[in-house]
Scaffold this motif. Sequence first.
Motif, PDB file in Angstrom:
ATOM      1  N   HIS A 100      21.141 -24.454 -14.356  1.00 51.49           N
ATOM      2  CA  HIS A 100      19.841 -24.976 -13.915  1.00 51.49           C
ATOM      3  C   HIS A 100      19.180 -24.137 -12.813  1.00 51.49           C
ATOM      4  O   HIS A 100      18.127 -24.544 -12.297  1.00 51.49           O
ATOM      5  N   ILE A 101      19.759 -23.000 -12.432  1.00 48.85           N
ATOM      6  CA  ILE A 101      19.071 -22.117 -11.492  1.00 48.85           C
ATOM      7  C   ILE A 101      18.056 -21.282 -12.275  1.00 48.85           C
ATOM      8  O   ILE A 101      18.433 -20.539 -13.179  1.00 48.85           O
ATOM      9  N   PRO A 102      16.764 -21.384 -11.966  1.00 50.83           N
ATOM     10  CA  PRO A 102      15.780 -20.581 -12.701  1.00 50.83           C
ATOM     11  C   PRO A 102      15.874 -19.117 -12.295  1.00 50.83           C
ATOM     12  O   PRO A 102      16.244 -18.798 -11.165  1.00 50.83           O
ATOM     13  N   VAL A 103      15.547 -18.227 -13.231  1.00 52.30           N
ATOM     14  CA  VAL A 103      15.550 -16.796 -12.929  1.00 52.30           C
ATOM     15  C   VAL A 103      14.216 -16.435 -12.283  1.00 52.30           C
ATOM     16  O   VAL A 103      13.147 -16.593 -12.890  1.00 52.30           O
ATOM     17  N   ARG A 104      14.274 -15.973 -11.045  1.00 55.27           N
ATOM     18  CA  ARG A 104      13.100 -15.513 -10.318  1.00 55.27           C
ATOM     19  C   ARG A 104      13.463 -14.208  -9.627  1.00 55.27           C
ATOM     20  O   ARG A 104      14.626 -13.982  -9.287  1.00 55.27           O
ATOM     21  N   ARG A 105      12.451 -13.387  -9.381  1.00 49.88           N
ATOM     22  CA  ARG A 105      12.720 -12.092  -8.770  1.00 49.88           C
ATOM     23  C   ARG A 105      11.749 -11.825  -7.633  1.00 49.88           C
ATOM     24  O   ARG A 105      10.584 -12.226  -7.694  1.00 49.88           O
ATOM     25  N   THR A 106      12.239 -11.147  -6.582  1.00 52.78           N
ATOM     26  CA  THR A 106      11.359 -10.662  -5.540  1.00 52.78           C
ATOM     27  C   THR A 106      10.544  -9.496  -6.087  1.00 52.78           C
ATOM     28  O   THR A 106      10.800  -9.004  -7.199  1.00 52.78           O
ATOM     29  N   GLU A 107       9.584  -9.026  -5.332  1.00 49.57           N
ATOM     30  CA  GLU A 107       8.775  -7.891  -5.784  1.00 49.57           C
ATOM     31  C   GLU A 107       9.647  -6.668  -6.059  1.00 49.57           C
ATOM     32  O   GLU A 107       9.474  -5.969  -7.059  1.00 49.57           O
ATOM     33  N   GLY A 108      10.583  -6.397  -5.152  1.00 54.30           N
ATOM     34  CA  GLY A 108      11.461  -5.245  -5.344  1.00 54.30           C
ATOM     35  C   GLY A 108      12.334  -5.384  -6.569  1.00 54.30           C
ATOM     36  O   GLY A 108      12.511  -4.419  -7.331  1.00 54.30           O
ATOM     37  N   GLU A 109      12.899  -6.585  -6.774  1.00 58.75           N
ATOM     38  CA  GLU A 109      13.727  -6.825  -7.954  1.00 58.75           C
ATOM     39  C   GLU A 109      12.901  -6.728  -9.226  1.00 58.75           C
ATOM     40  O   GLU A 109      13.367  -6.188 -10.231  1.00 58.75           O
ATOM     41  N   ARG A 110      11.673  -7.231  -9.171  1.00 52.16           N
ATOM     42  CA  ARG A 110      10.788  -7.134 -10.337  1.00 52.16           C
ATOM     43  C   ARG A 110      10.490  -5.681 -10.680  1.00 52.16           C
ATOM     44  O   ARG A 110      10.559  -5.272 -11.842  1.00 52.16           O
ATOM     45  N   ASP A 111      10.159  -4.882  -9.649  1.00 53.05           N
ATOM     46  CA  ASP A 111       9.830  -3.473  -9.887  1.00 53.05           C
ATOM     47  C   ASP A 111      11.029  -2.717 -10.455  1.00 53.05           C
ATOM     48  O   ASP A 111      10.882  -1.868 -11.339  1.00 53.05           O
ATOM     49  N   ASP A 112      12.218  -3.008  -9.935  1.00 47.73           N
ATOM     50  CA  ASP A 112      13.420  -2.348 -10.451  1.00 47.73           C
ATOM     51  C   ASP A 112      13.659  -2.722 -11.911  1.00 47.73           C
ATOM     52  O   ASP A 112      14.062  -1.874 -12.719  1.00 47.73           O
ATOM     53  N   GLU A 113      13.436  -3.971 -12.250  1.00 50.34           N
ATOM     54  CA  GLU A 113      13.646  -4.417 -13.628  1.00 50.34           C
ATOM     55  C   GLU A 113      12.623  -3.776 -14.568  1.00 50.34           C
ATOM     56  O   GLU A 113      12.964  -3.357 -15.682  1.00 50.34           O
ATOM     57  N   ILE A 114      11.374  -3.686 -14.120  1.00 53.25           N
ATOM     58  CA  ILE A 114      10.352  -3.032 -14.937  1.00 53.25           C
ATOM     59  C   ILE A 114      10.703  -1.561 -15.159  1.00 53.25           C
ATOM     60  O   ILE A 114      10.587  -1.038 -16.280  1.00 53.25           O
ATOM     61  N   ALA A 115      11.165  -0.888 -14.103  1.00 50.19           N
ATOM     62  CA  ALA A 115      11.544   0.525 -14.231  1.00 50.19           C
ATOM     63  C   ALA A 115      12.731   0.684 -15.175  1.00 50.19           C
ATOM     64  O   ALA A 115      12.777   1.623 -15.984  1.00 50.19           O
ATOM     65  N   ARG A 116      13.699  -0.243 -15.093  1.00 52.77           N
ATOM     66  CA  ARG A 116      14.860  -0.171 -15.986  1.00 52.77           C
ATOM     67  C   ARG A 116      14.434  -0.348 -17.441  1.00 52.77           C
ATOM     68  O   ARG A 116      14.889   0.390 -18.335  1.00 52.77           O
ATOM     69  N   LEU A 117      13.559  -1.321 -17.674  1.00 57.19           N
ATOM     70  CA  LEU A 117      13.100  -1.563 -19.036  1.00 57.19           C
ATOM     71  C   LEU A 117      12.261  -0.395 -19.560  1.00 57.19           C
ATOM     72  O   LEU A 117      12.371  -0.014 -20.735  1.00 57.19           O
ATOM     73  N   ALA A 118      11.433   0.192 -18.690  1.00 62.34           N
ATOM     74  CA  ALA A 118      10.634   1.345 -19.102  1.00 62.34           C
ATOM     75  C   ALA A 118      11.529   2.521 -19.481  1.00 62.34           C
ATOM     76  O   ALA A 118      11.274   3.239 -20.458  1.00 62.34           O
ATOM     77  N   GLU A 119      12.605   2.701 -18.719  1.00 61.39           N
ATOM     78  CA  GLU A 119      13.554   3.778 -19.026  1.00 61.39           C
ATOM     79  C   GLU A 119      14.255   3.512 -20.358  1.00 61.39           C
ATOM     80  O   GLU A 119      14.442   4.435 -21.171  1.00 61.39           O
ATOM     81  N   ARG A 120      14.617   2.265 -20.584  1.00 58.91           N
ATOM     82  CA  ARG A 120      15.276   1.913 -21.839  1.00 58.91           C
ATOM     83  C   ARG A 120      14.347   2.149 -23.028  1.00 58.91           C
ATOM     84  O   ARG A 120      14.766   2.667 -24.073  1.00 58.91           O
ATOM     85  N   ILE A 121      13.084   1.771 -22.872  1.00 60.31           N
ATOM     86  CA  ILE A 121      12.107   1.999 -23.942  1.00 60.31           C
ATOM     87  C   ILE A 121      11.949   3.486 -24.218  1.00 60.31           C
ATOM     88  O   ILE A 121      11.897   3.925 -25.373  1.00 60.31           O
ATOM     89  N   ALA A 122      11.887   4.287 -23.144  1.00 55.61           N
ATOM     90  CA  ALA A 122      11.752   5.735 -23.308  1.00 55.61           C
ATOM     91  C   ALA A 122      12.965   6.311 -24.034  1.00 55.61           C
ATOM     92  O   ALA A 122      12.832   7.204 -24.890  1.00 55.61           O
ATOM     93  N   ASP A 123      14.156   5.812 -23.711  1.00 53.94           N
ATOM     94  CA  ASP A 123      15.378   6.264 -24.392  1.00 53.94           C
ATOM     95  C   ASP A 123      15.309   5.962 -25.891  1.00 53.94           C
ATOM     96  O   ASP A 123      15.624   6.808 -26.727  1.00 53.94           O
ATOM     97  N   LEU A 124      14.914   4.738 -26.216  1.00 52.44           N
ATOM     98  CA  LEU A 124      14.853   4.340 -27.618  1.00 52.44           C
ATOM     99  C   LEU A 124      13.781   5.130 -28.377  1.00 52.44           C
ATOM    100  O   LEU A 124      14.000   5.541 -29.528  1.00 52.44           O
ATOM    101  N   GLU A 125      12.649   5.333 -27.734  1.00 49.58           N
ATOM    102  CA  GLU A 125      11.595   6.123 -28.388  1.00 49.58           C
ATOM    103  C   GLU A 125      12.044   7.559 -28.623  1.00 49.58           C
ATOM    104  O   GLU A 125      11.754   8.160 -29.664  1.00 49.58           O
ATOM    105  N   ALA A 126      12.790   8.116 -27.641  1.00 51.37           N
ATOM    106  CA  ALA A 126      13.285   9.480 -27.792  1.00 51.37           C
ATOM    107  C   ALA A 126      14.303   9.570 -28.925  1.00 51.37           C
ATOM    108  O   ALA A 126      14.324  10.544 -29.686  1.00 51.37           O
ATOM    109  N   GLN A 127      15.165   8.537 -29.028  1.00 48.00           N
ATOM    110  CA  GLN A 127      16.145   8.532 -30.124  1.00 48.00           C
ATOM    111  C   GLN A 127      15.440   8.480 -31.480  1.00 48.00           C
ATOM    112  O   GLN A 127      15.825   9.175 -32.424  1.00 48.00           O
TER     113      GLN A 127
END
Length: 206
Positions: A166-193
Amino acid sequence: MPNAFADIAFTPRVRAEQQRFGSADAYARVLSPDRDDGAELGPREAAFLSARDGVYQATVSETGWPYVQFRGGMPGFLKVIDARTIGYADYAGNRQYISVGNLRLDDRVSLIAVDYARRERLKLWGRARITEDPDIVGLLNGDDGPRAERGIVIRLAAFDWNCPRHIPVRRTEGERDDEIARLAERIADLEAQLAGRPAMRRQARP
């Protein structure tokens, strides 16, 4: 003695409710006299508390009512002094001084620290000491924080990791930015593959 958390929280009435709803046997192990834990912070608890930017704090009023207040600052505002002691610099708010007034009469305090991004929650019980010693307040305040009115030093009596349900998932600005960067990197990896070309790696944040 049993687990420190159970020794405080599992009163006869609480045990009766556990028995009524069928969880008494599951919690019997923490009441074993062979246990002696849950009062000293380990590396996991120390790291968790040191990374928080806020906690919920409950004190007891003269009327017997609990009073819950949020205390926060930059990550690291809550200082782990040793395995049984934590503290923080207390800043001026709306100047009602309810928590301070409560602690002058009854030093019992309870804290809940939550990492919403990872769905982790740590509960703590202790006895608080209010200090206006400038040296101690200075150590708790740090160099970059606003001027603190006082320091709160808490001697721990018990802690317990709470269920993440029952703990909702929430992120601070820094955590949000890190997650967006991680996802962007993952997308770039998949597109490159898919394109059959080497992936472009982002530079690590300083």
